[in-house]
Motif scaffolding. Structure first.
Motif, PDB file in Angstrom:
ATOM      1  N   GLY A  22       0.826  -1.305  -0.097  1.00  0.00           N
ATOM      2  CA  GLY A  22      -0.059   0.063  -0.042  1.00  0.00           C
ATOM      3  C   GLY A  22       0.856   1.338  -0.017  1.00  0.00           C
ATOM      4  O   GLY A  22       2.151   1.218   0.103  1.00  0.00           O
ATOM      5  N   SER A  23       0.174   2.409   0.054  1.00  0.00           N
ATOM      6  CA  SER A  23       0.958   3.772  -0.170  1.00  0.00           C
ATOM      7  C   SER A  23       1.330   4.150   1.131  1.00  0.00           C
ATOM      8  O   SER A  23       0.402   4.218   2.138  1.00  0.00           O
ATOM      9  CB  SER A  23       0.009   4.680  -0.850  1.00  0.00           C
ATOM     10  N   PRO A  24       2.500   4.545   1.540  1.00  0.00           N
ATOM     11  CA  PRO A  24       2.893   5.102   2.710  1.00  0.00           C
ATOM     12  C   PRO A  24       2.185   6.532   3.232  1.00  0.00           C
ATOM     13  O   PRO A  24       2.103   6.721   4.533  1.00  0.00           O
ATOM     14  CB  PRO A  24       4.382   5.648   2.575  1.00  0.00           C
ATOM     15  N   ASP A  25       1.289   6.950   2.231  1.00  0.00           N
ATOM     16  CA  ASP A  25       0.520   8.302   2.573  1.00  0.00           C
ATOM     17  C   ASP A  25      -0.963   7.736   3.185  1.00  0.00           C
ATOM     18  O   ASP A  25      -1.637   8.404   3.700  1.00  0.00           O
ATOM     19  CB  ASP A  25       0.306   9.085   1.210  1.00  0.00           C
ATOM     20  N   ALA A  26      -1.048   6.412   2.986  1.00  0.00           N
ATOM     21  CA  ALA A  26      -2.602   5.918   3.403  1.00  0.00           C
ATOM     22  C   ALA A  26      -2.530   5.886   4.840  1.00  0.00           C
ATOM     23  O   ALA A  26      -1.407   5.596   5.750  1.00  0.00           O
ATOM     24  CB  ALA A  26      -2.923   4.856   2.728  1.00  0.00           C
ATOM     25  N   SER A  27      -3.742   5.319   5.679  1.00  0.00           N
ATOM     26  CA  SER A  27      -3.744   5.198   7.037  1.00  0.00           C
ATOM     27  C   SER A  27      -3.133   3.924   7.312  1.00  0.00           C
ATOM     28  O   SER A  27      -3.319   2.843   6.663  1.00  0.00           O
ATOM     29  CB  SER A  27      -5.267   5.007   7.456  1.00  0.00           C
ATOM     30  N   PRO A  28      -2.222   3.681   8.209  1.00  0.00           N
ATOM     31  CA  PRO A  28      -1.294   2.704   8.703  1.00  0.00           C
ATOM     32  C   PRO A  28      -2.354   1.556   9.371  1.00  0.00           C
ATOM     33  O   PRO A  28      -3.192   1.828  10.089  1.00  0.00           O
ATOM     34  CB  PRO A  28      -0.381   3.454   9.340  1.00  0.00           C
ATOM     35  N   VAL A  29      -1.747   0.144   8.891  1.00  0.00           N
ATOM     36  CA  VAL A  29      -2.473  -0.913   9.666  1.00  0.00           C
ATOM     37  C   VAL A  29      -1.133  -1.941   9.942  1.00  0.00           C
ATOM     38  O   VAL A  29      -0.557  -2.158   9.052  1.00  0.00           O
ATOM     39  CB  VAL A  29      -3.610  -1.586   8.902  1.00  0.00           C
ATOM     40  N   ILE A  30      -1.040  -2.381  10.992  1.00  0.00           N
ATOM     41  CA  ILE A  30      -0.209  -3.257  11.336  1.00  0.00           C
ATOM     42  C   ILE A  30      -0.590  -4.371  11.756  1.00  0.00           C
ATOM     43  O   ILE A  30      -1.530  -4.574  12.582  1.00  0.00           O
ATOM     44  CB  ILE A  30       0.906  -2.766  12.451  1.00  0.00           C
ATOM     45  N   LEU A  31      -0.268  -5.828  11.345  1.00  0.00           N
ATOM     46  CA  LEU A  31      -0.929  -7.186  11.433  1.00  0.00           C
ATOM     47  C   LEU A  31       0.066  -8.024  11.960  1.00  0.00           C
ATOM     48  O   LEU A  31       1.149  -8.204  11.600  1.00  0.00           O
ATOM     49  CB  LEU A  31      -1.429  -7.552  10.237  1.00  0.00           C
ATOM     50  N   LEU A  32      -0.336  -8.428  13.341  1.00  0.00           N
ATOM     51  CA  LEU A  32       0.412  -9.291  14.024  1.00  0.00           C
ATOM     52  C   LEU A  32       0.141 -10.766  13.971  1.00  0.00           C
ATOM     53  O   LEU A  32      -1.119 -11.205  14.377  1.00  0.00           O
ATOM     54  CB  LEU A  32       0.609  -8.845  15.420  1.00  0.00           C
ATOM     55  N   HIS A  33       0.898 -11.588  13.569  1.00  0.00           N
ATOM     56  CA  HIS A  33       0.447 -12.862  13.533  1.00  0.00           C
ATOM     57  C   HIS A  33       0.710 -13.812  15.027  1.00  0.00           C
ATOM     58  O   HIS A  33       1.237 -13.111  15.683  1.00  0.00           O
ATOM     59  CB  HIS A  33       1.343 -13.805  12.425  1.00  0.00           C
ATOM     60  N   GLY A  34       0.163 -14.813  14.852  1.00  0.00           N
ATOM     61  CA  GLY A  34       0.261 -15.713  16.019  1.00  0.00           C
ATOM     62  C   GLY A  34       1.336 -17.052  15.879  1.00  0.00           C
ATOM     63  O   GLY A  34       1.813 -17.280  14.815  1.00  0.00           O
ATOM     64  N   PHE A  35       1.138 -17.907  16.910  1.00  0.00           N
ATOM     65  CA  PHE A  35       1.701 -19.202  16.682  1.00  0.00           C
ATOM     66  C   PHE A  35       1.059 -20.346  15.884  1.00  0.00           C
ATOM     67  O   PHE A  35       0.037 -20.328  16.315  1.00  0.00           O
ATOM     68  CB  PHE A  35       2.033 -19.835  18.185  1.00  0.00           C
ATOM     69  N   PRO A  36       1.613 -21.048  15.052  1.00  0.00           N
ATOM     70  CA  PRO A  36       3.048 -21.089  14.762  1.00  0.00           C
ATOM     71  C   PRO A  36       2.852 -20.473  13.337  1.00  0.00           C
ATOM     72  O   PRO A  36       3.644 -21.422  12.414  1.00  0.00           O
ATOM     73  CB  PRO A  36       3.377 -22.442  14.885  1.00  0.00           C
ATOM     74  N   GLU A  37       2.733 -19.242  13.031  1.00  0.00           N
ATOM     75  CA  GLU A  37       2.508 -19.003  11.556  1.00  0.00           C
ATOM     76  C   GLU A  37       3.740 -17.831  11.426  1.00  0.00           C
ATOM     77  O   GLU A  37       4.716 -17.951  11.925  1.00  0.00           O
ATOM     78  CB  GLU A  37       1.273 -18.371  11.601  1.00  0.00           C
ATOM     79  N   SER A  38       3.292 -16.927  10.518  1.00  0.00           N
ATOM     80  CA  SER A  38       4.018 -15.763  10.098  1.00  0.00           C
ATOM     81  C   SER A  38       3.118 -14.742   9.429  1.00  0.00           C
ATOM     82  O   SER A  38       2.167 -14.655   9.579  1.00  0.00           O
ATOM     83  CB  SER A  38       5.064 -16.295   9.131  1.00  0.00           C
ATOM     84  N   HIS A  39       3.884 -13.771   8.663  1.00  0.00           N
ATOM     85  CA  HIS A  39       3.197 -12.928   7.910  1.00  0.00           C
ATOM     86  C   HIS A  39       2.166 -13.563   6.883  1.00  0.00           C
ATOM     87  O   HIS A  39       1.144 -13.039   6.518  1.00  0.00           O
ATOM     88  CB  HIS A  39       3.896 -12.140   7.193  1.00  0.00           C
TER      89      HIS A  39
END
Length: 294
Positions: A22-39
């Protein structure tokens, strides 16, 4: 098309692989995975969010090819929260919407409670509120039984068997039972590749070992922590909780008391999904997020 991973060195002493979209100018969202996964937890979610958001989805410390510092203490929640804030700082992000599943959700609850100056909105996916969960483990026999896997994961003797065919067994007997569809093909290959990275299984399990969660044995009668019955601060952010109702580890009975601790709560139940709802039913997760105006 999957966005490439960026290797980000953080002042917390770790390097994380991060999917950036996405665009750095857009509203930010951070997604955090759990066990035992990844992005990859968010692989069906990121493309849609990136249409109108700036999205970061890290492989958290200990996972996949991100740094795996030695020692259980390196996986305490305060260090993982520091990674999150340092990652936001790296991209010049002040306030952001935070989305977390499983252990990522645990960190998200903590971030919302401790850093409301940074977390503007909160989305939780099958990750229990810290007080509600700890109280349930003490007071609800079913939840205590369902939580015994944490005691097993804290046993360091299991680590040496989690290589080669041991990883295949782990996938089939410990992981797959918590999903509502088969893990095969590209998914299976990706998990086994991530788990096969040097030190990965120990590092991932160290999240459980570093946690302060108390999980008594089923018939144990431990001393009750005083904080379980004391006042607890509310989550002040608008909060969306999405729950796969077939979750066998984190039982949905905990949802009933959430409004007492989350005043601005929206709750979406996904009836035909288990614990790993972001990739079992991504369309339901996206629909809930969009209806909530993320």
């Amino acid at each position: 098309m999957t966005e490439p991973l960026h290797r980000i060195a953080l002042p917390t002493g770790v390097e994380l692989d991060v999917q950036v979209a996405g665009s750095p100018d857009a509203s930010p969202v951070i997604l955090l995975h759990g066990f035992p996964e990844s992005h990859r937890t968010w692989r069906h979610i990121v493309p849609d969010l990136a249409r109108d958001h700036f999205v970061l989805a890290p492989d958290q410390r200990g996972y996949a090819r991100s740094s795996k510092p030695a020692g259980v203490e390196e996986y305490k929640a305060d260090r993982i929260l520091a990674d999150l804030l340092a990652l936001a700082d790296h991209f010049g992000i002040g306030r952001f919407t935070l989305v977390g599943h499983d252990w990522g959700g645990a960190i998200a609850w903590m971030a919302a409670l401790q850093r409301p100056d940074r977390v503007s909105r909160l989305v939780i996916v099958n990750a229990p509120h810290p007080l509600v969960y700890q109280r349930a483990v003490f007071d609800d026999p079913e939840q205590r039984r369902a939580s015994q896997y944490i005691r097993r994961f804290r046993d360091t003797s299991i680590d040496q068997g989690l290589t080669g065919t041991g990883l295949e067994k782990f996938l089939g007997s410990t992981f797959a039972q918590h999903v509502t569809r088969a893990i095969a093909g590209e998914d299976k290959a990706a998990y086994l590749d991530e788990w096969s990275q040097p030190g990965a299984m120990t590092a991932m399990l160290n999240w459980y070992r570093a946690s302060g969660i108390i999980v008594p044995a089923p018939e144990e009668a431990p001393e009750r922590p005083a904080w379980l019955d004391a006042a607890f601060p509310p989550v002040t952010q608008p909060t969306l909780v999405i729950w796969g109702m077939k979750d066998k580890a984190l039982l949905p009975g905990q949802l009933q008391v959430l409004p007492a601790y989350v005043p601005h709560l929206t709750l979406t139940r996904v009836e035909d999904a288990g614990h790993f709802v972001p990739w079992e039913k991504p369309e339901a997760v996206l629909s809930a997020m969009r209806d909530w105006s993320i």
